[in-house]
Write an enzyme that holds these catalytic residues in place. Sequence first.
Site: not given
Ligand SMILES: *Cc1c(COP(=O)(O)O)cnc(C)c1O
Length: 375
Positions: A41, A136, A267, A315
């Site tokens: 992802k 969640r 800054y 930045m």
């Molecule tokens: C992001 C995610 C993972 C992977 O998590 P890591 O901590 O990066 O290994 C696994 N399962 C779900 C549902 C996620 O959203």
Amino acid sequence: MTRPILATVHTDALVRNLSRTTREVASGGGVRRIRTWAVVKAYAYGHGLEAAVSGFAAADGLALLDVQEAVRCRELGWRRPILLLEGFFRPGDLDTLSHYRIDTVVHSRTQLEMLVAHARPLGIAAHLMLNSGMHRLGFQPDEYRAAFERAQRLRAAGMLAMVGKMTHFARADDDLVVTRRQLDCFVRITAGLPGPVSVCNSAAALSPGLAVSVPAVDQWIRPGICLYGASPYMGRDAQSLGLLPAMTLGSELISTHVLPAGEAIGYGHAFRTDHDMRIGIVACGYADGYPRHAITGTPVTVAGVRTRLVGRVSMDMLSVDLDPVPQAEVGASVVLWGRGGPAVDEVAWSSGTIANDLLSGLTNRVPRRVQALRG
Ligand SMILES: *Cc1c(COP(=O)(O)O)cnc(C)c1O
């Protein structure tokens, strides 16, 4: 003349970290084969899908969130399963899922209704998410089995190819008691239901004995961050877990100064010299994804020597202490994190965050160069 900042992606490290992770899980003592969804992802945690598809060729599937990124993986030649971790969002997504053979998480009644209403064979798998305590996504424990039965009826009617079971841990990185409680909930609620099981993120997959204790004939782990060479555990370094950094963020000094004692830098004049000091200015700032909250003392490597960030990150630039590297001039190489520099975890912990945040937060203006595999 291009700005000297560059993110180099090490495809060989992706290969190594994947095999390291799967070997670690297998060494937990189980005889059953455990399969792996490599989580890609957020543009493969900032590393890019091209590198991920090539580096994770040995994975059993890829898991991500965005349908467009899933389609891109297919275009890049990925033929094994792809899983959408948040599932689909609108009924119109389902034809795309079916066309590209993209499997989906189903975490809500809304999604289940959309599947029912679709009323055409999809040929994809649906993995039903249980909310075992993360609060969640997912069906509540008291509604899970009914949802699962509905999905099974869709499968029997030829709409779905398979139905699987999933949950997600809230504290696999720091509390195994809570994690075991979530796992117990999952095992109790899914008892006797058929299909593949997926529960372990990186922190759970690398916890000795956890994955192999999941009672499942067909289990898929879901590691993300560890595949990119960063640690899923706060305060425990990735190297000790046998992981290699998959990204090096590099740049150069674009200016140097000698400042007398008592001068303040950047800054807010957030850092003041207490002796005559050489300072270097690096072409890297928070608009590149370097954390603005990094504190004075955050490690940075200049011309191969470990030194420290001083003052506030701006930045487009940041300042470093050149006292340990008196020979460094404009053009000297700087490693912000990765090979030949500090671990991305160290930079993250000095900034009150985790490596996932930094890697996935690298911005588009940073050019990426993928180091392909040899041979
Ligand atoms: C992001 C995610 C993972 C992977 O998590 P890591 O901590 O990066 O290994 C696994 N399962 C779900 C549902 C996620 O959203």
